[in-house]
Motif scaffolding. Sequence first.
Motif, PDB file in Angstrom:
ATOM      1  N   ALA A 149     -19.196   4.522  30.432  1.00  0.00           N
ATOM      2  CA  ALA A 149     -20.365   3.739  30.006  1.00  0.00           C
ATOM      3  C   ALA A 149     -19.922   2.328  29.606  1.00  0.00           C
ATOM      4  N   GLU A 150     -18.791   2.240  28.914  1.00  0.00           N
ATOM      5  CA  GLU A 150     -18.287   0.916  28.514  1.00  0.00           C
ATOM      6  C   GLU A 150     -18.020   0.031  29.721  1.00  0.00           C
ATOM      7  N   ARG A 151     -17.633   0.653  30.848  1.00  0.00           N
ATOM      8  CA  ARG A 151     -17.334  -0.125  32.058  1.00  0.00           C
ATOM      9  C   ARG A 151     -18.596  -0.470  32.850  1.00  0.00           C
ATOM     10  N   GLU A 152     -19.723   0.107  32.488  1.00  0.00           N
ATOM     11  CA  GLU A 152     -21.020  -0.144  33.160  1.00  0.00           C
ATOM     12  C   GLU A 152     -20.910   0.047  34.675  1.00  0.00           C
ATOM     13  N   ASP A 155     -24.726   5.151  36.424  1.00  0.00           N
ATOM     14  CA  ASP A 155     -25.511   6.015  35.545  1.00  0.00           C
ATOM     15  C   ASP A 155     -24.778   7.344  35.423  1.00  0.00           C
ATOM     16  N   MET A 181     -25.951   2.114  23.891  1.00  0.00           N
ATOM     17  CA  MET A 181     -25.892   1.092  24.936  1.00  0.00           C
ATOM     18  C   MET A 181     -26.436  -0.275  24.504  1.00  0.00           C
ATOM     19  N   ILE A 198     -23.624  -2.053  22.570  1.00  0.00           N
ATOM     20  CA  ILE A 198     -22.494  -2.613  23.329  1.00  0.00           C
ATOM     21  C   ILE A 198     -22.968  -3.420  24.547  1.00  0.00           C
ATOM     22  N   GLY A 199     -24.277  -3.476  24.744  1.00  0.00           N
ATOM     23  CA  GLY A 199     -24.818  -4.334  25.806  1.00  0.00           C
ATOM     24  C   GLY A 199     -24.546  -3.835  27.209  1.00  0.00           C
ATOM     25  N   ARG A 200     -24.709  -2.565  27.419  1.00  0.00           N
ATOM     26  CA  ARG A 200     -24.505  -2.014  28.765  1.00  0.00           C
ATOM     27  C   ARG A 200     -25.791  -1.338  29.235  1.00  0.00           C
ATOM     28  N   ASP A 201     -26.219  -1.652  30.463  1.00  0.00           N
ATOM     29  CA  ASP A 201     -27.414  -1.013  31.017  1.00  0.00           C
ATOM     30  C   ASP A 201     -27.001   0.208  31.817  1.00  0.00           C
ATOM     31  N   VAL A 202     -26.851   1.305  31.118  1.00  0.00           N
ATOM     32  CA  VAL A 202     -26.431   2.555  31.749  1.00  0.00           C
ATOM     33  C   VAL A 202     -27.381   3.652  31.292  1.00  0.00           C
ATOM     34  N   GLU A 250     -13.115   4.200  38.545  1.00  0.00           N
ATOM     35  CA  GLU A 250     -13.309   2.764  38.755  1.00  0.00           C
ATOM     36  C   GLU A 250     -12.642   2.308  40.055  1.00  0.00           C
TER      37      GLU A 250
END
Length: 311
Positions: free
Chosen positions: A21-24, A27, A49, A52-56, A237
């Motif tokens: 999730a941190e790596r965005e 989903d 989310m 930490i500002g991630r759109d997941v 990744e």
Amino acid sequence: MNKISIIGAGMTGSTTAHWLAERELADLVLVDVVEGMPQGKGLDMLEAMPIIGRDVEIVGANDYAATKGSDIIVITAGLPRKPGMSRDDLLAANADIVGKAATETLKYSPDAIYVVLTNPLDTMAYLTLKLNKLPRERVIGQAGVLDSARLRAFVALETGVSVENIQCYVLGGHGDEMVPLTRHSNVAGVPLREYLPADKLDAIVQRTRKGGGEIVNLLKTGSAFYAPSAAVAQIVEAILKDKHLILPCSAYMQGEYGLKDLFFGVPAVLGRKGMEKIVEYELDADEKALFDKSAAAVKETHEALKKIAKI
Ligand code: APR
């Protein structure tokens, strides 16, 4: 957005979701047999989310339908070894769990790439490949990134040099017979064997071999999860970004290093097709002997599996 489903939302499964999730990157779906637990963890993580500002999107489920259309399936579901349980007992229990996870998820995601973490690792990857009748590109076992990271961490502690300068390769089966290739490992290009005195290097290698056990002894209940899940995230990744990153992974051998029909830890090129190529190092006689010994141990577990699973 890519989609990754993680089967088994325990310590390694949920921590894998956290790193991912941190790596965005995608989903996420968490699947577990425990009612409410994957849903609770998924919702909790989703609520992190905005911070930490991630759109997941992250959801939890108890059924496989939620995994539909996944690009990658990560299998961490399994039982830990309990007191009194033999390795064969564990093998049978986890073969059942991993076998179901593999076949059920394939129904919903026929094109998925599998990353397997459940132990005995090499054999669970073998089971996944055989049961699902997949090309070898699409099944990767995680072991070598973790074992190599342990060696790198210990070298960093010993030398005081940044972990980023330290490249190490631990290959072979994920067990006591793993093969730390010190000749191919280095600190900013200087071979490890020149950088460290032999006794120090030997102590570090021994600590690496017993790295999993060291954590189990400290935790008392459960086994390592931060580093194993970080390793899965790196593999995922490399695949999704089509990086062609060479990482030590458990891959299906088709003659490389003189080995056939087994999963074994080797350097592999990871890209969008999965395990795209096995890199063959030239091994000296001592290294080859260690490889063969490790392969024999893995083969034994594969044979034990063949007696209990229909593959
Ligand atoms: N389907 C889905 N999930 C399952 C199933 C199943 N059939 N059976 C068990 N599980 C779940 C458990 O409910 C548990 O939440 O698998 C999860 C395993 O999590 P943990 O017990 O916390 O174990 P973990 O530390 O994550 O390790 C899992 O990875 O590194 C390896 O050796 C380790 O084989 C072990 C695996």
